[in-house]
Design a protein around this motif. Structure first.
Motif, short mmCIF file in Angstrom:
data_model
loop_
_atom_site.label_atom_id
_atom_site.label_comp_id
_atom_site.label_asym_id
_atom_site.label_seq_id
_atom_site.Cartn_x
_atom_site.Cartn_y
_atom_site.Cartn_z
N THR B 67 39.82 41.19 50.22
CA THR B 67 40.06 40.06 49.31
C THR B 67 39.00 39.95 48.22
O THR B 67 39.32 39.75 47.05
CB THR B 67 40.12 38.75 50.13
OG1 THR B 67 41.06 38.95 51.19
CG2 THR B 67 40.56 37.58 49.28
N GLY B 68 37.73 40.07 48.62
CA GLY B 68 36.65 39.95 47.63
C GLY B 68 36.80 40.99 46.54
O GLY B 68 36.59 40.71 45.35
N MET B 69 37.18 42.19 46.94
CA MET B 69 37.35 43.26 45.96
C MET B 69 38.52 42.94 45.02
O MET B 69 38.43 43.13 43.82
CB MET B 69 37.59 44.59 46.69
CG MET B 69 37.31 45.80 45.82
SD MET B 69 37.70 47.33 46.64
CE MET B 69 36.49 47.36 47.93
N LYS B 70 39.60 42.43 45.60
CA LYS B 70 40.76 42.06 44.79
C LYS B 70 40.36 41.04 43.72
O LYS B 70 40.72 41.18 42.56
CB LYS B 70 41.84 41.47 45.70
CG LYS B 70 43.20 41.31 45.04
CD LYS B 70 44.19 40.61 45.98
CE LYS B 70 45.41 41.44 46.26
NZ LYS B 70 46.44 40.73 47.03
N TRP B 71 39.60 40.05 44.12
CA TRP B 71 39.17 39.02 43.18
C TRP B 71 38.27 39.60 42.10
O TRP B 71 38.30 39.17 40.95
CB TRP B 71 38.44 37.88 43.91
CG TRP B 71 39.33 37.07 44.81
CD1 TRP B 71 40.63 37.32 45.13
CD2 TRP B 71 38.97 35.87 45.51
NE1 TRP B 71 41.11 36.37 45.98
CE2 TRP B 71 40.13 35.45 46.24
CE3 TRP B 71 37.82 35.09 45.61
CZ2 TRP B 71 40.15 34.31 47.04
CZ3 TRP B 71 37.83 33.95 46.41
CH2 TRP B 71 38.98 33.57 47.11
N SER B 72 37.46 40.61 42.48
CA SER B 72 36.51 41.17 41.51
C SER B 72 37.20 42.04 40.47
O SER B 72 36.62 42.35 39.44
CB SER B 72 35.42 41.99 42.25
OG SER B 72 35.97 43.21 42.71
N PHE B 73 38.45 42.46 40.72
CA PHE B 73 39.17 43.30 39.76
C PHE B 73 39.66 42.52 38.54
O PHE B 73 40.03 43.12 37.53
CB PHE B 73 40.39 43.95 40.43
CG PHE B 73 40.05 45.05 41.40
CD1 PHE B 73 38.83 45.70 41.34
CD2 PHE B 73 40.95 45.42 42.39
CE1 PHE B 73 38.51 46.71 42.24
CE2 PHE B 73 40.65 46.42 43.29
CZ PHE B 73 39.42 47.06 43.22
N VAL B 74 39.69 41.22 38.64
CA VAL B 74 40.21 40.42 37.52
C VAL B 74 39.20 40.45 36.38
O VAL B 74 38.02 40.15 36.59
CB VAL B 74 40.48 38.96 37.97
CG1 VAL B 74 40.91 38.10 36.80
CG2 VAL B 74 41.53 38.94 39.07
N PRO B 75 39.63 40.84 35.18
CA PRO B 75 38.68 40.89 34.06
C PRO B 75 38.05 39.53 33.79
O PRO B 75 38.73 38.51 33.90
CB PRO B 75 39.54 41.35 32.88
CG PRO B 75 40.96 41.35 33.33
CD PRO B 75 40.99 41.23 34.80
N LYS B 76 36.76 39.56 33.48
CA LYS B 76 36.05 38.29 33.23
C LYS B 76 36.58 37.60 31.99
O LYS B 76 36.75 36.40 31.94
CB LYS B 76 34.54 38.55 33.09
CG LYS B 76 33.88 38.80 34.43
CD LYS B 76 32.37 38.57 34.38
CE LYS B 76 31.77 38.63 35.77
NZ LYS B 76 31.93 39.91 36.45
N VAL B 77 36.82 38.41 30.96
CA VAL B 77 37.33 37.84 29.70
C VAL B 77 38.77 38.28 29.52
O VAL B 77 39.10 39.45 29.70
CB VAL B 77 36.48 38.33 28.50
CG1 VAL B 77 36.96 37.66 27.21
CG2 VAL B 77 35.00 38.04 28.74
N VAL B 212 45.47 36.69 40.51
CA VAL B 212 45.13 36.99 41.90
C VAL B 212 46.25 36.44 42.75
O VAL B 212 46.58 35.27 42.66
CB VAL B 212 43.78 36.36 42.29
CG1 VAL B 212 43.76 36.03 43.77
CG2 VAL B 212 42.64 37.33 41.99
N ILE B 213 46.88 37.31 43.51
CA ILE B 213 47.90 36.84 44.45
C ILE B 213 47.47 37.15 45.87
O ILE B 213 47.11 38.28 46.18
CB ILE B 213 49.30 37.40 44.12
CG1 ILE B 213 50.32 36.98 45.20
CG2 ILE B 213 49.32 38.89 43.88
CD1 ILE B 213 51.77 37.11 44.78
N ASN B 214 47.42 36.10 46.69
CA ASN B 214 47.00 36.24 48.08
C ASN B 214 47.96 35.53 49.01
O ASN B 214 48.54 34.51 48.64
CB ASN B 214 45.60 35.62 48.29
CG ASN B 214 44.46 36.48 47.79
OD1 ASN B 214 43.61 36.01 47.05
ND2 ASN B 214 44.45 37.74 48.17
N ASN B 215 48.07 36.04 50.21
CA ASN B 215 48.82 35.38 51.26
C ASN B 215 48.17 34.02 51.57
O ASN B 215 46.97 33.85 51.43
CB ASN B 215 48.81 36.29 52.50
CG ASN B 215 49.41 35.64 53.71
OD1 ASN B 215 48.69 35.17 54.59
ND2 ASN B 215 50.71 35.59 53.77
#
Lengths: 169, 438
Positions: B67-77, B212-215
């Motif tokens: 999950t943490g990695m998934k969240w980190s993939f989202v571009p900051k800008v 971010v899509i999570n269960n």
């Protein structure tokens, strides 16, 4: 506020739709909920409902019908007042889901996707409803009924016939 | 109302508020509610993501992506707005854990959504529930309204200067919509057909924005992780499989129910101790360990730990945590037919291998089950399933093929018995019954 004249929905539902179309980044996101809520009120998604929802979302009717035909809970013909949905997927099947379905068919005298002549009940065999640990289970409209036995089903049907069943919307 | 169960081996993190009336916001606040989101605001996005990474939390929907990695993939800008999307379209047969979570602790999902939003810089979250869960949608809607009334949602949350909104959404009956890109299509008011990847949702997701899509269970873990610390959460589980998870044990067991067990917990113990063993003193035949799409395990294969890696090594998957237990009386042919009938019904028809493959396998198994098959049918089913694998936009094709392969390979003898006329059952499948199948 919408400029669409309300002809078929209750004032409450029309007001809810007026609100729904405004909350999303794109109004079309309201389509699936609107179809379902329209069905909850009218009993099915009628041609008139399709026309009005299309107008409210500025879509052509074909687009609405295209979406409508995809979702298994949406129907374009009336069902019974109480739609009995019996799950026969794996967890329910293992604990007697088919026995419950057969019992419903016998008791109500109708088959899959049929309605009793008095219009009170309709019956549907459905896929997993997310009540696996309390199987066998069914839903009557939106209300869940779990750990079923044929006897429990009889009691439930009588309750609904007597107007004492819950009708969650 | 689903019955709550309990067992001494449970480690209650995500379920610790179950049965305590925490759907009520006051009770939730009493039980450390909305503390984690305030900490998250104070510490900032980097801290949130690092804590989530340290927790070893992996997606509870079934894929098990960190999950943490998934969240980190989202571009900051990002030029386009970013979104958080909670997948509560729980539809995998054998799975009812999110059902219990929405019922008993809806605020943990709201708080988790806010935390994910803070981590990626999103201002809008969606909580999508399957259409059948109307009574749960009502509970979540009330929880969201209560959070707004307290000022926890909306403008300037907890004095942070940050705005965050949540919209609840209902589906209308479609297994396929549980797939992340199909869910986005549905939320955009369209048919729930999957999108091709890449681009992945973290870059191009809902309304074309980074998402971010999570269960729901994954999201609900976030507040607990931030409060207890990533390392402490990770330690509850096994290597690379942090924490605990909700397991729904159903089928032929004495005490079916949703139990929270540490990752890596023994499957044998889960069946024989936690769930009380096989119903009515019968013998175990097989286990579908993580929802209907997971390859079956035989009674001899259950000495395995319930985590993503150990289950993978055992040739199956941890999946959605829905453990379905089959006793000795179950006909595997009938069970396999019921499973493929489900996937045939739910295939959206977008990809030909899935649409045609599920239909063809269903027809073949219907014939075998009715006692009219030939030996070639078994090979043909296997050939079809093998050729569906990896050839579709979304994993529904795989989800249909994998269990089918498991049944045919591990219980081939039983299929042959049907073909040799040694076993004939009354055909079970009544939906779209084949005309003149023999």
């Amino acid at each position: 506020m919408s400029t669409v004249a309300n002809t078929i929905f209750s004032p409450e539902l029309a007001a809810r739709f007026d609100h729904l179309v405004t909350i999303y980044p794109l109004s079309r996101s309201a389509l699936v909920p609107m179809l379902l809520y329209a069905q909850d009120e009218i009993g099915y998604v009628s041609d008139a409902a399709v026309a009005e929802i299309a107008q409210r979302l500025d879509l052509v009717e074909l687009e609405v019908r295209n979406v409508l035909s995809y979702y298994s809970m949406l129907r374009t013909k009336p069902a019974g007042k109480y739609n009995v949905q019996v799950c026969t997927n794996i967890s329910c099947m293992l604990r007697g889901g088919y026995k419950i379905l057969d019992h419903c068919k016998e008791t109500l005298g109708i088959g899959h996707k049929q309605t009793t002549p008095d219009g009170v009940f309709s019956l549907e065999e459905v896929e997993c409803i997310g009540a696996c640990c309390w199987a066998p289970a069914m839903q009557i409209n939106y209300d869940f009924h779990e750990d079923l036995t044929p006897e429990k089903v009889d009691v439930l049907f009588q309750m609904y016939r007597d107007g004492q069943g819950k009708d969650v919307k | 109302m689903p019955t709550l169960v309990s067992h001494p081996d449970e480690v209650k993190v995500i379920s610790r508020r179950f049965g305590q009336g925490a759907a009520d916001i006051e009770k939730y606040l009493e039980l450390d509610g909305y503390k984690a989101v305030q900490r998250a605001i104070a510490e900032g996005p980097e801290w949130i993501i690092n804590t989530m990474k340290a927790s070893g939390l992996r997606g509870r929907g079934g894929a098990g992506f960190p999950t943490g990695m998934k969240w980190s993939f989202v571009p900051k800008v990002s030029e386009k707005p970013k979104y958080v999307l909670v997948n509560g379209d729980e539809s995998e047969p054998g799975t009812c854990k999110d059902h219990v979570l929405f019922l008993h602790d809806p605020h943990s999902i709201i708080e988790g959504t806010m935390i994910a939003g803070l981590a990626i810089g999103s201002r809008l979250g969606f909580i999508y529930l399957r259409g059948e869960y109307r009574y749960l949608l009502k509970i979540v809607e009330k929880a969201v309204a209560d959070a707004y009334a307290k000022g926890f949602l909306g403008k300037n949350i907890f004095g942070s200067g940050i705005d965050f909104d949540i919209i609840t959404q209902t589906g209308a009956g479609a297994y396929e919509v549980g797939e992340e890109s199909a869910l986005m299509e549905s939320l955009e008011g369209k048919r729930g057909v999957p999108r091709i990847k890449p681009p992945f949702p973290a870059v191009v997701g809902l309304y074309g924005g980074p998402t971010v899509i999570n269960n729901a269970e994954t999201i609900a873990n976030a507040p607990h992780i931030l409060l207890m610390g990533g390392e402490a959460y990770a330690k509850l589980g096994t290597e690379r499989n942090g924490g605990t998870r909700l397991f729904g044990i159903s089928g032929h067991v004495e005490r079916p129910g949703v139990y929270e067990l540490p990752m890596g917990y023994s499957l044998r113990k889960a069946i024989y101790e936690v769930a009380g063993g096989i119903k009515d003193g019968k013998k175990l035949k097989a286990v579908v360990p993580g929802g209907s799409s997971c390859p079956v395990l035989t009674a001899d294969e259950i000495d395995v730990g319930l985590d993503f890696d150990q289950m993978g090594k055992a040739g199956t998957m941890l999946g959605s945590g829905g453990i379905v237990v089959l006793d000795e009386t179950v006909s595997i042919v009938e069970f396999a037919l019921r499973v493929i009938s489900f996937y045939q019904h739910e295939s959206c028809g977008w990809c030909i291998p899935c649409r045609e493959g599920t239909d063809w396998i269903k027809k073949t198994l219907t014939r075998v089950h009715a006692g009219g098959g030939s030996k070639k049918d078994i090979d043909n089913v296997q050939y079809l399933a093998e050729n569906m694998m990896g050839r579709t936009f979304c994993p529904l094709g795989d989800a249909a093929a994998m269990p089918t392969l498991g049944f045919v390979k591990k219980f081939r003898k039983e299929f042959e018995e049907y073909i040799d006329g040694k076993r004939v059952d009354t055909p079970l499948i009544t939906i779209d019954q084949l005309v003149g199948a023999h």
